[in-house]
Scaffold this active site. Sequence first.
Site, PDB file in Angstrom:
ATOM      1  N   GLU A   1     -16.330  29.459  85.554  1.00  0.00           N
ATOM      2  CA  GLU A   1     -16.752  30.447  84.558  1.00  0.00           C
ATOM      3  C   GLU A   1     -18.281  30.472  84.481  1.00  0.00           C
ATOM      4  O   GLU A   1     -18.905  31.528  84.562  1.00  0.00           O
ATOM      5  CB  GLU A   1     -16.148  30.083  83.202  1.00  0.00           C
ATOM      6  CG  GLU A   1     -16.575  31.001  82.067  1.00  0.00           C
ATOM      7  CD  GLU A   1     -16.124  30.492  80.715  1.00  0.00           C
ATOM      8  OE1 GLU A   1     -16.119  31.290  79.756  1.00  0.00           O
ATOM      9  OE2 GLU A   1     -15.789  29.295  80.596  1.00  0.00           O
TER      10      GLU A   1
ATOM     11  N   ASP B   1     -24.990  31.911  76.551  1.00  0.00           N
ATOM     12  CA  ASP B   1     -24.076  32.035  75.417  1.00  0.00           C
ATOM     13  C   ASP B   1     -24.665  32.892  74.303  1.00  0.00           C
ATOM     14  O   ASP B   1     -23.915  33.520  73.547  1.00  0.00           O
ATOM     15  CB  ASP B   1     -23.745  30.643  74.846  1.00  0.00           C
ATOM     16  CG  ASP B   1     -22.739  29.892  75.706  1.00  0.00           C
ATOM     17  OD1 ASP B   1     -22.056  30.540  76.513  1.00  0.00           O
ATOM     18  OD2 ASP B   1     -22.650  28.659  75.564  1.00  0.00           O
TER      19      ASP B   1
ATOM     20  N   HIS C   1       4.711  70.549 100.244  1.00  0.00           N
ATOM     21  CA  HIS C   1       3.277  70.302 100.095  1.00  0.00           C
ATOM     22  C   HIS C   1       2.490  71.336 100.914  1.00  0.00           C
ATOM     23  O   HIS C   1       1.496  71.898 100.438  1.00  0.00           O
ATOM     24  CB  HIS C   1       2.925  68.901 100.594  1.00  0.00           C
ATOM     25  CG  HIS C   1       3.264  67.806  99.639  1.00  0.00           C
ATOM     26  ND1 HIS C   1       4.541  67.565  99.194  1.00  0.00           N
ATOM     27  CD2 HIS C   1       2.473  66.871  99.041  1.00  0.00           C
ATOM     28  CE1 HIS C   1       4.537  66.537  98.374  1.00  0.00           C
ATOM     29  NE2 HIS C   1       3.285  66.089  98.249  1.00  0.00           N
TER      30      HIS C   1
ATOM     31  N   HIS D   1     -16.825  22.701  73.126  1.00  0.00           N
ATOM     32  CA  HIS D   1     -16.021  23.856  72.743  1.00  0.00           C
ATOM     33  C   HIS D   1     -14.594  23.464  72.398  1.00  0.00           C
ATOM     34  O   HIS D   1     -14.000  23.976  71.448  1.00  0.00           O
ATOM     35  CB  HIS D   1     -15.972  24.876  73.883  1.00  0.00           C
ATOM     36  CG  HIS D   1     -17.088  25.868  73.873  1.00  0.00           C
ATOM     37  ND1 HIS D   1     -17.138  26.919  72.994  1.00  0.00           N
ATOM     38  CD2 HIS D   1     -18.188  25.971  74.645  1.00  0.00           C
ATOM     39  CE1 HIS D   1     -18.227  27.631  73.228  1.00  0.00           C
ATOM     40  NE2 HIS D   1     -18.883  27.081  74.221  1.00  0.00           N
TER      41      HIS D   1
END
Length: 440
Positions: free
Chosen positions: A339, A373, A432, A273
């Site tokens: 990863e 992939d 409140h 890559h």
Amino acid sequence: MISRIDLRGRSLSRRELIDALPRAELDVEHAAAAVLPVLEAVRTRGASALRELGERFDGVRPEHLRVPADVLAGAVEALAPEIRAALEETIRRVRQVHAAQRPAPLVTDLAPGAQVRQRWIPVRRVGLYVPGGLAVYPSSVVMNVVAAQEAGVGSLAVASPPQKDRGGLPDPVVLGTCALLGVDEVYAVGGAQAVAMFAYGAVGEDDRDGAVLCEPVDVITGPGNVYVAAAKRLVRGRVGIDAEAGPTEIAILADQSADPRHVAADLISQAEHDPLAAAVLVTPSSALADAVDVALAQLVPATANAERVRTALAGTQSAIVLVDDVRAGLEVVNAYGAEHLEIQTEDAAALAEQVTSAGAIFVGPYSPVSLGDYMAGSNHVLPTGGSSHFTSGLGVHSFVRPVQVVEYDAGALAAVADRVVALADAERLPAHGEAVRVRF
């Protein structure tokens, strides 16, 4: 070709273990300084800045920043039959997996007339970035677009760098993939300038672009280089992002049962890559480590991107890590948080259940990262740099957000009114409590 780190016989703390493991250095802070003027140029000058930046960084000044419809139609028709068939099967599988990810609405009845509902609402518009540097990524088009479509996003835009040898248009297979998916808003814009265009929108330069070239988006996703990561960091808060993606990583936890040629081929597959890609083998077997070294020496010279692979394998981000046993190896890969994590051991499936940090886990000898992939059906846009410790890969969840809907009737509110008032008084916020009292 690849270094070794010997952790055998060492007792390391979590911090020491993380520091001992290889990791690519990514100076996002330094890149951010270079990216700031790019973001500002696009924010203030829109299309005219995008053309100038295309010429500066991609070597071509795009005539059409938004790809014309007839070019998209032509690109899908020009796809080679085998590529089109592969893309269509990838789309089918990824769509099936992501359709199953849609979260269901929740309804909680706390008491009669007291209900909290949780709805999942897709973001209005997303910008999807597809890189186009050392390689082109039609598969990334599929991963980004299908996840957004299955989440119910109504408006999708894709950006990919203009190619000098394509007349300033993105890669034709990328364009054909967009068309296959029904995406008609595609931009010939790359890098940090694409992130800026999505974050700020872009005004047109002339009649080619119209008054508004690109409307701003709510979420930006997709991988890219360090400048894309830096740009995402700088616009985060104005828009949502998936992650600051760094160089790709593969870690393989393997024992003596693994085939060394399988392991070597898988390390090479990710190393091709990028010269900064990380390839890490964790094993208790010295014999396997030696055999993988031999296989790398045989396989690397034969691969098309041999120089890139050699650089990645020889880098400080890659190593063979020797450990005492598989249990110690599991501790290492959990600390690393890869990863992509492959497990090639005798009890791979059982071991995979004990992994706590990984972008995606590939179990056994016939589930290589390459399958993920392209064709596994899972998403390949995954966290890098150890960020899998706290975040996940891209999916339907990346494009939806939960909104709680509260509905009480008078009786249900009355039943808790005194307790609301008590808490409001304790916090010294009496108005409140009055907002409840006034209803009775």
